[in-house]
Structure formats: structure tokens, C-alpha cells
Design an enzyme around this catalytic site. Structure first.
Site, short mmCIF file in Angstrom:
data_model
loop_
_atom_site.label_atom_id
_atom_site.label_comp_id
_atom_site.label_asym_id
_atom_site.label_seq_id
_atom_site.Cartn_x
_atom_site.Cartn_y
_atom_site.Cartn_z
CB VAL A 114 -10.00 -9.76 136.08
CG1 VAL A 114 -11.31 -9.34 136.54
CG2 VAL A 114 -9.08 -9.00 135.81
CE1 TYR A 208 -5.41 -3.16 125.39
CE2 TYR A 208 -4.91 -2.81 122.96
CZ TYR A 208 -5.77 -2.95 123.98
OH TYR A 208 -7.26 -2.72 123.83
CE LYS A 212 -7.43 -6.10 124.88
NZ LYS A 212 -8.82 -6.38 125.64
#
Length: 302
Positions: A114, A208, A212
Site C-alpha cells: 500500500v 504508531y 493514527k
């Protein structure tokens, strides 16, 4: 370095593009849904209310969360499914089970990264050619790494942001481009996290958390920019889910801490995300865009 006179003149003379919002009329891409058919029974109305139509792309498609939600979408009427993953063969048995249980649905897999915009674009084009459209996108692809920020390498930081944030954008952009070229609406769901809302404990995971949190802003920006095309963009922020990523003796102490800090006293089951995914992907969510839904057993209460 000082700015030259010509550069300053160019800066002050510039113009910026403007968003074009929808008018919301019946002839627009965001008009009100048609009334429920009067001839349907109560059961028929209930089924139609949460029906999912068209074709869906799920990234991270060989993972537990994607597969559980793929099954739910198929149960609610999805006619075509494309599972995007670095290596879909890891879930061959589960994917074949979907094909067996839903023989009338067309189910394909695509091997891609991706973070590679060209691969994503090609996979979306192929999917639309095979299935006819890409009406739903759910971005489950993601990585998590627990490192102390002071020790984190540039490569670790970039990899997390590239997969979780940039990869989601590339997929959303490719699907939006394809659907607008077909003059068709679309529902996009980004998978954020409670880590976007507050800092986790006890594990350090700054990259992380940042990746997000960025999805929440991206979700709102795309929802505003693409509304006129009939594209709804929302996000789901799960709490700690009981998947293979959170298993193992090495995580026993962390799992205990996570459960103790959760008002419901446990981690979430993957099945507990499916209701929202179905809602946001189908007609029941036709007036929902730019929203984030926290599904965490109450952890964000603290």
C-alpha cells in the site's frame, strides 16, 4: 536565506483552489435516499435498512480484522470483494471459505504494497475492471511497533507513517479517482485507533500513535473535499482487539494492564467491529461522513 523580490511577488500574487461542497439536491451525488418501499414487511425493511450493495476493497485483507469484516459485508449483501495484501496466500483457507459460503459473490485477491502508489493505482484499476466498480474501501492495512522514542531509528519512524497513514491515503485517493471517473458514490472507512486519541500505557509507540492521529485529520479533510463527488469518509478507532498481534506469553503483563484499565474489563473481539463497518459501508450510513467512532470498551473514558 532572504526571499527575493520576485519570489515575494509570486507569493503574494498566488491563488488557492477552493473546495466545492455538494448542494444536497436530489440531482446531486448526496441527495436524500429514496423512501423505504411501502410493500416491504417489517423484516424486509430491517434487512434493507442495513443492506450493503456493490463491491468492496479491504486492505490488509489477509488479516483477522479484514477477514471478519469481509464476511460481515458479504452477509449483508456485498456482491464483489477484493482483498489487498502483501501476501494474500497467508489466508488461503479463510478466503476459500468465503468463496464457498458466498458462491454468488465474486471474490478476488491482489498482492501489493500500500505504500507504492503505482501498485495501488493498478490494483484499483484491475479491481474495477473485474468487479465493475469500487464502491467501498476499508483500510485495515497497518503496522505497529513498540520502541522508546529516544531509540527509534529514522527507518522505523518512516515505515510506520508510510504504511499506516500514507498507504491509507494512496488507497483512498485511487478509489476516489476511479469512482469519480465512473460518476459513482463511494464509502471509505479508515481504521484509526484509540492511540489517535490518547497515549497508550504501558508500551511506548510514538510513531504508531502519530500515524493514527494523522488519520483522524485525513478523514475530516477528505470528507470535506470529496463530499461533492458522493464520497463519504469516516474512521473507526478500535481499542485493544484480541487478535494474533496481541497474543503470546511476552504480552501477558501488558494484556493484564490493558484489561484492568478498560471499564468493560477485557479486550475487544474482532466481531465487535463489524456492526460499524456494515453501517458505514451501506445505505444506513448515508448521512454519516467526517465522523470517528471509538470502539474500545470505554478505555478512552480515562
Amino acid at each position: 536565506m532572504p526571499v527575493s523580490a520576485s519570489a515575494r511577488a509570486d507569493l503574494t500574487a498566488r491563488s488557492i483552489p477552493y473546495m466545492t461542497l455538494s448542494t444536497g439536491t436530489s440531482s446531486s451525488m448526496t441527495g436524500p435516499p429514496p423512501p423505504m418501499p411501502h410493500y416491504l414487511s417489517a423484516e424486509g425493511r430491517a434487512m434493507k435498512r442495513f443492506a450493503v450493495e456493490g463491491n468492496a476493497i479491504l486492505t490488509g485483507g489477509a488479516g483477522t480484522l479484514a477477514l471478519v469484516n469481509a464476511r460481515a459485508l458479504l452477509e449483508h449483501g456485498l456482491s464483489g470483494l477484493a482483498l489487498f495484501d502483501l501476501d494474500p496466500s497467508h489466508a488461503d483457507i479463510a478466503i476459500q471459505s468465503l468463496r464457498t459460503d458466498f458462491p454468488n459473490a465474486q471474490i478476488v485477491t491482489k498482492r501489493l504494497n500500500v505504500t507504492d502508489a503505482a501498485q495501488v493505482e493498478q490494483a484499483v484499476e484491475e479491481t474495477a475492471a473485474e468487479l465493475g466498480s469500487a464502491d467501498i474501501l476499508c483500510c485495515f492495512a497497518g503496522v505497529v511497533g513498540c520502541q522508546h522514542a529516544i531509540d527509534m531509528t529514522p527507518d522505523e519512524w518512516r515505515r510506520t507513517l508510510d504504511v499506516n497513514t500514507t498507504g491509507a491515503f494512496f488507497c483512498a485517493q485511487a478509489v476516489a479517482r476511479k469512482q469519480t471517473s465512473l460518476t459513482l458514490p463511494c464509502a471509505i472507512t479508515l481504521i484509526a485507533s484509540i492511540s489517535a486519541h490518547r497515549t497508550n500505557y504501558p508500551q511506548p509507540q510514538a510513531a504508531y500513535n502519530a500515524s493514527k492521529a494523522a488519520l483522524l485529520s485525513l478523514k475530516s479533510s477528505l470528507a470535506a473535499e470529496w463530499a461533492g463527488y458522493g464520497i463519504r469518509v469516516n474512521s473507526i478507532s478500535p481499542g485493544y482487539m484480541d487478535t494474533v498481534l496481541n497474543e503470546g506469553e511476552g504480552l501477558a503483563d501488558a494484556r493484564r494492564v490493558w484489561a484492568e484499565r478498560c471499564p468493560l474489563g477485557r479486550m475487544g473481539s474482532p466481531e465487535e467491529l463489524t456492526g460499524l463497518v456494515v453501517l458505514l459501508s451501506g445505505g444506513a450510513g448515508s448521512y454519516i461522513t467526517g465522523a470517528d467512532f471509538v470502539v474500545d470498551g470505554g478505555q478512552c473514558c480515562f
